[in-house]
Motif scaffolding. Sequence first.
Motif, PDB file in Angstrom:
ATOM      1  N   VAL A 214       0.862  -1.176   0.000  1.00 21.09           N
ATOM      2  CA  VAL A 214       0.000   0.000   0.000  1.00 21.09           C
ATOM      3  C   VAL A 214       0.902   1.231   0.000  1.00 21.09           C
ATOM      4  CG1 VAL A 214      -1.829   1.250   1.195  1.00 21.09           C
ATOM      5  CG2 VAL A 214      -1.754  -1.256   1.315  1.00 21.09           C
ATOM      6  N   LEU A 215       0.717   2.083  -0.995  1.00 18.62           N
ATOM      7  CA  LEU A 215       1.473   3.333  -1.079  1.00 18.62           C
ATOM      8  C   LEU A 215       0.480   4.486  -0.975  1.00 18.62           C
ATOM      9  CD1 LEU A 215       2.766   1.391  -3.698  1.00 18.62           C
ATOM     10  CD2 LEU A 215       4.553   2.989  -3.089  1.00 18.62           C
ATOM     11  N   GLY A 216       0.749   5.410  -0.090  1.00 21.09           N
ATOM     12  CA  GLY A 216      -0.132   6.556   0.084  1.00 21.09           C
ATOM     13  C   GLY A 216       0.629   7.842  -0.099  1.00 21.09           C
ATOM     14  N   GLY A 217      -0.047   8.844  -0.652  1.00 23.98           N
ATOM     15  CA  GLY A 217       0.600  10.135  -0.841  1.00 23.98           C
ATOM     16  C   GLY A 217      -0.274  11.077  -1.629  1.00 23.98           C
ATOM     17  N   LEU A 218       0.350  12.121  -2.152  1.00 24.78           N
ATOM     18  CA  LEU A 218      -0.365  13.125  -2.943  1.00 24.78           C
ATOM     19  C   LEU A 218      -0.344  12.740  -4.416  1.00 24.78           C
ATOM     20  CD1 LEU A 218       0.924  16.478  -1.395  1.00 24.78           C
ATOM     21  CD2 LEU A 218      -1.305  15.393  -1.079  1.00 24.78           C
ATOM     22  N   TRP A 219      -1.522  12.692  -5.021  1.00 20.97           N
ATOM     23  CA  TRP A 219      -1.636  12.393  -6.438  1.00 20.97           C
ATOM     24  C   TRP A 219      -1.243  13.656  -7.203  1.00 20.97           C
ATOM     25  CZ3 TRP A 219      -1.574   8.332  -9.201  1.00 20.97           C
ATOM     26  CH2 TRP A 219      -2.046   8.333 -10.518  1.00 20.97           C
ATOM     27  N   GLN A 220      -0.369  13.511  -8.179  1.00 24.28           N
ATOM     28  CA  GLN A 220       0.101  14.652  -8.952  1.00 24.28           C
ATOM     29  C   GLN A 220      -0.126  14.420 -10.435  1.00 24.28           C
ATOM     30  OE1 GLN A 220       1.306  17.458  -7.479  1.00 24.28           O
ATOM     31  NE2 GLN A 220       0.963  16.496  -5.498  1.00 24.28           N
ATOM     32  N   VAL A 221      -0.565  15.479 -11.122  1.00 22.96           N
ATOM     33  CA  VAL A 221      -0.743  15.441 -12.568  1.00 22.96           C
ATOM     34  C   VAL A 221       0.087  16.581 -13.139  1.00 22.96           C
ATOM     35  CG1 VAL A 221      -2.386  15.564 -14.476  1.00 22.96           C
ATOM     36  CG2 VAL A 221      -3.089  14.552 -12.298  1.00 22.96           C
ATOM     37  N   THR A 222       1.007  16.252 -14.045  1.00 22.66           N
ATOM     38  CA  THR A 222       1.869  17.268 -14.646  1.00 22.66           C
ATOM     39  C   THR A 222       1.133  17.987 -15.766  1.00 22.66           C
ATOM     40  OG1 THR A 222       2.817  15.762 -16.268  1.00 22.66           O
ATOM     41  CG2 THR A 222       3.908  15.883 -14.103  1.00 22.66           C
ATOM     42  N   GLU A 223       1.736  19.075 -16.268  1.00 21.94           N
ATOM     43  CA  GLU A 223       1.122  19.849 -17.348  1.00 21.94           C
ATOM     44  C   GLU A 223       0.865  19.020 -18.594  1.00 21.94           C
ATOM     45  OE1 GLU A 223       3.295  23.394 -18.226  1.00 21.94           O
ATOM     46  OE2 GLU A 223       3.132  24.133 -16.169  1.00 21.94           O
ATOM     47  N   ASP A 224       1.743  18.029 -18.854  1.00 23.98           N
ATOM     48  CA  ASP A 224       1.561  17.201 -20.048  1.00 23.98           C
ATOM     49  C   ASP A 224       0.685  15.978 -19.803  1.00 23.98           C
ATOM     50  OD1 ASP A 224       3.324  15.709 -18.546  1.00 23.98           O
ATOM     51  OD2 ASP A 224       4.825  15.482 -20.117  1.00 23.98           O
ATOM     52  N   GLY A 225       0.061  15.900 -18.610  1.00 23.78           N
ATOM     53  CA  GLY A 225      -0.880  14.825 -18.314  1.00 23.78           C
ATOM     54  C   GLY A 225      -0.287  13.600 -17.658  1.00 23.78           C
ATOM     55  N   ALA A 226       1.024  13.583 -17.447  1.00 23.19           N
ATOM     56  CA  ALA A 226       1.644  12.447 -16.751  1.00 23.19           C
ATOM     57  C   ALA A 226       1.205  12.456 -15.289  1.00 23.19           C
ATOM     58  CB  ALA A 226       3.162  12.534 -16.847  1.00 23.19           C
ATOM     59  N   THR A 227       1.072  11.275 -14.710  1.00 23.82           N
ATOM     60  CA  THR A 227       0.626  11.167 -13.323  1.00 23.82           C
ATOM     61  C   THR A 227       1.642  10.412 -12.488  1.00 23.82           C
ATOM     62  OG1 THR A 227      -0.591   9.155 -13.847  1.00 23.82           O
ATOM     63  CG2 THR A 227      -1.834  11.218 -13.915  1.00 23.82           C
ATOM     64  N   TYR A 228       1.716  10.792 -11.225  1.00 26.80           N
ATOM     65  CA  TYR A 228       2.571  10.076 -10.288  1.00 26.80           C
ATOM     66  C   TYR A 228       2.059  10.303  -8.880  1.00 26.80           C
ATOM     67  CZ  TYR A 228       4.956  14.514  -9.242  1.00 26.80           C
ATOM     68  OH  TYR A 228       5.235  15.798  -8.863  1.00 26.80           O
ATOM     69  N   LEU A 229       2.553   9.501  -7.967  1.00 26.30           N
ATOM     70  CA  LEU A 229       2.197   9.598  -6.563  1.00 26.30           C
ATOM     71  C   LEU A 229       3.407  10.115  -5.804  1.00 26.30           C
ATOM     72  CD1 LEU A 229      -0.071   8.920  -4.504  1.00 26.30           C
ATOM     73  CD2 LEU A 229       1.027   6.698  -4.211  1.00 26.30           C
ATOM     74  N   ASP A 230       3.236  11.194  -5.060  1.00 28.76           N
ATOM     75  CA  ASP A 230       4.311  11.743  -4.232  1.00 28.76           C
ATOM     76  C   ASP A 230       4.215  11.057  -2.872  1.00 28.76           C
ATOM     77  OD1 ASP A 230       5.802  13.252  -2.362  1.00 28.76           O
ATOM     78  OD2 ASP A 230       5.624  15.043  -3.602  1.00 28.76           O
ATOM     79  N   VAL A 231       5.139  10.127  -2.615  1.00 25.84           N
ATOM     80  CA  VAL A 231       5.154   9.361  -1.371  1.00 25.84           C
ATOM     81  C   VAL A 231       6.268   9.912  -0.494  1.00 25.84           C
ATOM     82  CG1 VAL A 231       5.418   7.076  -0.332  1.00 25.84           C
ATOM     83  CG2 VAL A 231       4.308   7.300  -2.557  1.00 25.84           C
ATOM     84  N   ALA A 232       5.891  10.697   0.503  1.00 28.71           N
ATOM     85  CA  ALA A 232       6.861  11.276   1.442  1.00 28.71           C
ATOM     86  C   ALA A 232       8.001  11.984   0.719  1.00 28.71           C
ATOM     87  CB  ALA A 232       7.386  10.201   2.391  1.00 28.71           C
ATOM     88  N   GLY A 233       7.661  12.757  -0.314  1.00 29.66           N
ATOM     89  CA  GLY A 233       8.666  13.520  -1.043  1.00 29.66           C
ATOM     90  C   GLY A 233       9.331  12.800  -2.190  1.00 29.66           C
ATOM     91  N   THR A 234       8.980  11.550  -2.429  1.00 30.18           N
ATOM     92  CA  THR A 234       9.559  10.770  -3.516  1.00 30.18           C
ATOM     93  C   THR A 234       8.503  10.495  -4.581  1.00 30.18           C
ATOM     94  OG1 THR A 234      11.118   9.680  -2.034  1.00 30.18           O
ATOM     95  CG2 THR A 234      10.670   8.590  -4.123  1.00 30.18           C
ATOM     96  N   PRO A 235       8.772  10.848  -5.853  1.00 30.40           N
ATOM     97  CA  PRO A 235       7.800  10.541  -6.911  1.00 30.40           C
ATOM     98  C   PRO A 235       7.812   9.054  -7.253  1.00 30.40           C
ATOM     99  CG  PRO A 235       9.743  11.593  -7.834  1.00 30.40           C
ATOM    100  CD  PRO A 235       9.936  11.573  -6.346  1.00 30.40           C
ATOM    101  N   VAL A 236       6.619   8.471  -7.321  1.00 36.34           N
ATOM    102  CA  VAL A 236       6.459   7.065  -7.688  1.00 36.34           C
ATOM    103  C   VAL A 236       5.577   7.020  -8.929  1.00 36.34           C
ATOM    104  CG1 VAL A 236       5.514   4.827  -6.977  1.00 36.34           C
ATOM    105  CG2 VAL A 236       6.718   6.265  -5.304  1.00 36.34           C
ATOM    106  N   SER A 237       6.113   6.471 -10.009  1.00 35.53           N
ATOM    107  CA  SER A 237       5.356   6.343 -11.241  1.00 35.53           C
ATOM    108  C   SER A 237       4.261   5.296 -11.041  1.00 35.53           C
ATOM    109  CB  SER A 237       6.297   5.923 -12.369  1.00 35.53           C
ATOM    110  OG  SER A 237       5.572   5.693 -13.547  1.00 35.53           O
TER     111      SER A 237
END
Length: 120
Positions: free
Chosen positions: A66-89
């Motif tokens: 289980v990975l929890g964090g802030l969902w992020q969407v970049t300007e070009d539509g790419a998505t990743y999860l920010d887990v404690a300051g680390t981007p996870v694709s």
Amino acid sequence: MRIEVSAVGTDDVVSFRCSAGDGAGVWKAAEPPVAGREYDVEVDVDDVRLRPGGVAGVRLDGTSVVLGGLWQVTEDGATYLDVAGTPVSVEVIDGGAAVSGEVVEVVADRTAVHLFPYTV
């Protein structure tokens, strides 16, 4: 993400500890991992569904990670999860219904979490 390999299992699956918690995933490198050694890794997760809420970090839940964090969407539509300051694709099955900046969790089988070591 900086991890310490805590155990090496079958089929290249390793257990690890990091500042965000304990997890597991498939080691994706020619050189085998060594238990007790620290590595910098890129973490990719395939074929998951998002669920709203949760707690930032990494934890094991039975055979799942289980990975929890802030969902992020970049300007070009790419998505990743920010887990404690680390981007996870993260590759989401349903395309992701979360809004950028929303706290979410992803639950994945250990074999869907891929660890790519690199040198800094």
